[in-house]
Write a protein that holds these residues in place. Sequence first.
Motif, PDB file in Angstrom:
ATOM      1  N   LEU A   1      -5.692   9.757  62.204  1.00 29.89           N
ATOM      2  CA  LEU A   1      -4.426   9.185  61.758  1.00 29.89           C
ATOM      3  C   LEU A   1      -4.076   9.674  60.353  1.00 29.89           C
ATOM      4  O   LEU A   1      -2.964  10.143  60.093  1.00 29.89           O
ATOM      5  N   SER A   2      -5.056   9.618  59.469  1.00 33.59           N
ATOM      6  CA  SER A   2      -4.840  10.078  58.091  1.00 33.59           C
ATOM      7  C   SER A   2      -4.578  11.578  58.057  1.00 33.59           C
ATOM      8  O   SER A   2      -3.777  12.054  57.244  1.00 33.59           O
ATOM      9  N   GLY A   3      -5.253  12.310  58.945  1.00 30.66           N
ATOM     10  CA  GLY A   3      -5.088  13.765  58.993  1.00 30.66           C
ATOM     11  C   GLY A   3      -3.682  14.176  59.389  1.00 30.66           C
ATOM     12  O   GLY A   3      -3.137  15.147  58.856  1.00 30.66           O
ATOM     13  N   ILE A   4      -3.075  13.444  60.323  1.00 30.87           N
ATOM     14  CA  ILE A   4      -1.695  13.741  60.722  1.00 30.87           C
ATOM     15  C   ILE A   4      -0.746  13.409  59.574  1.00 30.87           C
ATOM     16  O   ILE A   4       0.181  14.170  59.259  1.00 30.87           O
ATOM     17  N   GLN A   5      -0.982  12.292  58.915  1.00 37.32           N
ATOM     18  CA  GLN A   5      -0.134  11.907  57.778  1.00 37.32           C
ATOM     19  C   GLN A   5      -0.211  12.939  56.654  1.00 37.32           C
ATOM     20  O   GLN A   5       0.804  13.235  56.008  1.00 37.32           O
ATOM     21  N   ALA A   6      -1.399  13.494  56.449  1.00 39.41           N
ATOM     22  CA  ALA A   6      -1.592  14.458  55.369  1.00 39.41           C
ATOM     23  C   ALA A   6      -1.215  15.881  55.771  1.00 39.41           C
ATOM     24  O   ALA A   6      -1.236  16.785  54.926  1.00 39.41           O
ATOM     25  N   GLY A   7      -0.866  16.088  57.039  1.00 40.48           N
ATOM     26  CA  GLY A   7      -0.480  17.414  57.487  1.00 40.48           C
ATOM     27  C   GLY A   7      -1.636  18.344  57.798  1.00 40.48           C
ATOM     28  O   GLY A   7      -1.441  19.556  57.950  1.00 40.48           O
ATOM     29  N   ARG A   8      -2.842  17.800  57.940  1.00 38.06           N
ATOM     30  CA  ARG A   8      -3.994  18.645  58.286  1.00 38.06           C
ATOM     31  C   ARG A   8      -3.913  19.102  59.732  1.00 38.06           C
ATOM     32  O   ARG A   8      -4.480  20.117  60.102  1.00 38.06           O
ATOM     33  N   ALA A   9      -3.218  18.347  60.561  1.00 40.68           N
ATOM     34  CA  ALA A   9      -2.949  18.735  61.951  1.00 40.68           C
ATOM     35  C   ALA A   9      -1.525  18.298  62.256  1.00 40.68           C
ATOM     36  O   ALA A   9      -0.969  17.403  61.607  1.00 40.68           O
ATOM     37  N   ASP A  10      -0.920  18.951  63.252  1.00 39.81           N
ATOM     38  CA  ASP A  10       0.477  18.662  63.580  1.00 39.81           C
ATOM     39  C   ASP A  10       0.624  17.625  64.689  1.00 39.81           C
ATOM     40  O   ASP A  10       1.685  17.013  64.838  1.00 39.81           O
TER      41      ASP A  10
END
Length: 309
Positions: A202-211
């Motif tokens: 969830l945090s990764g999507i928010q941070a743009g690490r994954a699309d």
Amino acid sequence: MTRILNTTKWAVAALSLGLMAACNDSGSNDQAAQQPAASNPPAAQSTLAAAKAAGKVRIGYANEAPYAYMDSSKNQITGEAVEIARIVLKRMGINEVEGVLTEFGSLIPGLQAKRFDIIAAGMYVTPERCQQVAFSNPTYGVGEAFLVQKGNPKDLHSYEDIAKKDDARLGVVVGAIEGEYASKMDIPVDRVVVFPDVVSALSGIQAGRADAYAATAMTVNDLMKKTAAGDLEKAEPFTDPVIDGKSVRGYGAFAFRTDDQDFVDAFNAELAKFIGTEEHAKVVEPFGFTKTELPGDVTAAKLCAANGQ
């Protein structure tokens, strides 16, 4: 004369001690000879028997709602898988479950290492996993979904969309089936971002690490319901991946060690009486499950023998 008498006395004493020792040794040997041969140690108690005797069992979970997670307000684990396990196990005479939190990718190794005795995490039944664990029959069937940033900037609605766009990255949780789907849909490994758990994804999507974060539709629905993240959304519409000519649908179940088949059989017997009943519907409704997610006549045996699931 005294010296001779003393010497004689010592000789007699020594002879007496020798005779006593000989008699004692002989008696020990006779007694040992009369002892019956040691019996073989009792056979190890089965996991099922041990759980019934203790009245409790350890379950491994990965903190992924709505299947199994810690409810901080009640300070206890809950979820679709956990609550079903509680009821089924209680009917088997096992009244208490003890949760062991584990990363999803470590659930099967943890089960095999006997850190816990059942995986209750909504784990999909796949032929590959069937080589490592023994599954109960499934409790639900569900399709896939993507969690993306608000507005779905890269217009991602399927695994095929990820594969076609060279700059699109797919997020998956370590050990989850979505990693296998990505591989079978020819998404390059360097564009698959692996997260340790759902919170990190969830945090990764928010941070743009994954699309896009790929998960079960139930997981994404739960995230959208429980998080206040206005910068994320569920990708709609969404098309499930087609693998080996079939649109995939995942079926979640409980996993046991392969040498605990008696446990699986007993669990399945009670599970069959519960799934699809009114009581079952009431138990799983708070977690977003409806009649649409019922597994129907799908069994673990069918799933273990299937291709492309």
